[in-house]
Design an enzyme around this catalytic site. Structure first.
Site, short mmCIF file in Angstrom:
data_model
loop_
_atom_site.label_atom_id
_atom_site.label_comp_id
_atom_site.label_asym_id
_atom_site.label_seq_id
_atom_site.Cartn_x
_atom_site.Cartn_y
_atom_site.Cartn_z
N HIS A 45 0.83 -1.21 0.00
CA HIS A 45 0.00 0.00 0.00
C HIS A 45 0.86 1.26 0.00
O HIS A 45 0.48 2.29 0.56
CB HIS A 45 -0.98 0.00 1.18
N THR A 46 2.02 1.16 -0.59
CA THR A 46 2.89 2.33 -0.74
C THR A 46 2.91 2.81 -2.19
O THR A 46 3.19 3.97 -2.44
CB THR A 46 4.34 1.99 -0.34
N ASP B 216 2.40 -3.77 -9.53
CA ASP B 216 2.20 -5.11 -10.10
C ASP B 216 2.54 -5.14 -11.58
O ASP B 216 3.20 -6.06 -12.07
CB ASP B 216 0.73 -5.55 -9.93
N GLU C 14 -6.99 -1.19 -15.31
CA GLU C 14 -7.56 -1.49 -13.98
C GLU C 14 -8.50 -0.37 -13.54
O GLU C 14 -9.59 -0.62 -13.06
CB GLU C 14 -6.44 -1.62 -12.93
C1 GLA Z 1 -2.66 -4.56 -5.07
C2 GLA Z 1 -2.49 -3.41 -6.05
C3 GLA Z 1 -1.09 -2.82 -5.99
C4 GLA Z 1 -0.70 -2.47 -4.56
C5 GLA Z 1 -1.01 -3.63 -3.61
C6 GLA Z 1 -0.80 -3.26 -2.17
O1 GLA Z 1 -1.85 -5.61 -5.41
O2 GLA Z 1 -2.74 -3.88 -7.36
O3 GLA Z 1 -0.99 -1.71 -6.83
O4 GLA Z 1 -1.31 -1.29 -4.15
O5 GLA Z 1 -2.33 -4.11 -3.76
O6 GLA Z 1 0.52 -3.00 -1.92
#
Ligand code: GLA
Length: 382
Positions: free
Chosen positions: A37-38, A170, A158
């Site tokens: 969550h960064t 990701d 997304e």
């Molecule tokens: C999901 C989102 C990423 C990221 C993570 C938490 O995987 O797709 O962008 O925010 O959660 O770190």
């Protein structure tokens, strides 16, 4: 693991009446060692690619329609160039059609898709699908693309079509991650460095709680909104602070709402943990890396509140074994997987023991996987 490339090629032939695809494009899923969550807060993360991937066999179509098929779902659909297929947000075809819409090919395409990444487990099967489709489109359009631009388009898909306000970690790691390397990723500057994983005295184990992240997307978007609100308040008092990557503890302490203080405390210290973890990885200091993982879990559980009882239980169980350096929930949260760092000689027994304890407690089978060599995104021509 099955030989996915051959399988997807064979299936393509059967599907298209004996015709070969031009190539198979492949992009892997990911694990995230730390930095959760960064990414959407312009922060740091340390992901690496998974030994599982999505494969897209493709060629131009002569039917006048885009022809898509998923082997995993045993579903096919076709729609006209320039149109949009009638599918819900989270449907597999949304990601494929979204990429096609954002990167329009000159002619309709035929794409057959196969993946071996567990779905909805927080291992970024959707980012892998976007990146594999994107690579395939890049080849069909015959226009080389900057990997970062491709990752950005995946993120747009997304946001716009799947309605998840995800960050960009990701997609970037799926596109540029390397075998036997983690990726030190600065999501504010959109820069990265490949960090070699030099010695194999320790292994990562991913354990899927099989708690599906049903509500995750709305909660995920809620966390993003909270961070945004906190940044607005900080900016109002200190206009210089334009990003959460630049906040100081005094900014956080001055926020009125305690929930926002807790959210930002997580973001602030999680960025620090990524730097620490990166140093630990470079030195193969598994004890330190493990302690960073465990600290991250506590923060995600108490301050960011994105864990769940099943993940907390799995992490506590794992940490009770002598051969485990540390463990934490991974990904967006509210279900999905934990990531565990264990001594290599203990990895399989830890995976089994945690899964058994979990099953006994929750009458639900966990799915454990000791990570093998990560896959790199690539295209194989026929
Ligand atoms: C999901 C989102 C990423 C990221 C993570 C938490 O995987 O797709 O962008 O925010 O959660 O770190």
């Amino acid at each position: 693991m099955f030989n996915s490339k051959e399988r997807v090629r064979e299936a393509f032939r059967r599907w298209r009446g004996g015709a070969d695809p031009l190539f198979v494009a492949c992009a892997p899923g990911r694990v995230n060692l730390v930095g959760e969550h960064t990414d959407y807060n312009d922060g740091l993360a340390l992901p690496m690619t998974l030994d599982r991937a999505v494969y897209v066999a493709a060629r131009h179509s002569s039917t006048g329609f885009h022809e898509l098929r998923s082997l995993n779902y045993q579903e096919s659909l076709s729609y006209r160039l320039g149109e949009w297929p009638a599918v819900p947000h989270a449907h597999w075809a949304t990601y494929v059609a979204g990429m096609i819409k954002e990167l329009p090919p000159p002619k309709p395409v035929e794409m057959l898709i196969l993946g071996d990444i567990p779905l909805g487990a927080g291992l970024s099967s959707s980012a892998a699908l976007e990146m594999a489709t994107g690579l395939a489109l890049e080849k069909l359009r015959d226009t080389p693309m900057d990997p970062l631009d491709l990752a950005r388009i995946g993120q747009v898909v997304e946001h716009k079509y799947a309605k998840v306000q995800c960050g960009i970690m990701d997609q970037i790691v799926s596109r540029v991650g390397r075998t036997d390397h983690a990726l030190f990723l600065d999501c504010g500057k959109l820069e990265w460095e490949h960090i070699p994983i030099q010695n194999r005295e320790a292994q990562f184990i991913v354990i899927d709680s099989r708690v599906k992240r049903k509500l995750a997307h709305s909660k995920y978007n809620e966390r993003r909104a909270e961070c945004h609100r906190a940044l607005q308040q900080i900016k109002a008092a200190d206009p210089q602070t334009t990003s959460l990557s630049r906040i100081q503890l005094h900014h956080i302490n001055r926020l009125e709402e305690s929930v926002l203080r807790r959210r930002l405390r997580h973001v602030f210290y999680e960025n620090e943990r990524v730097k620490k973890a990166c140093g630990a990885l470079v030195r193969s200091d598994w004890d330190l890396l493990g302690s960073v993982l465990s600290a991250s879990h506590q923060s995600l559980k108490s301050d960011y509140e994105v864990s769940c009882k099943e993940l907390d239980y799995m992490v506590t169980q794992a940490e009770s074994f002598a051969g485990v350096f540390g463990a934490r929930m991974m990904g967006g949260g509210f279900g999905g997987c934990s990531i565990n760092l264990a001594r290599t000689q203990d990895a399989h027994s830890v995976a089994e023991a945690v899964s058994m304890a979990y099953e006994e407690k929750y009458q639900r089978k966990a799915r454990a996987h000791v990570l093998g060599t990560g896959i790199e995104a690539h295209v194989e021509w026929f």
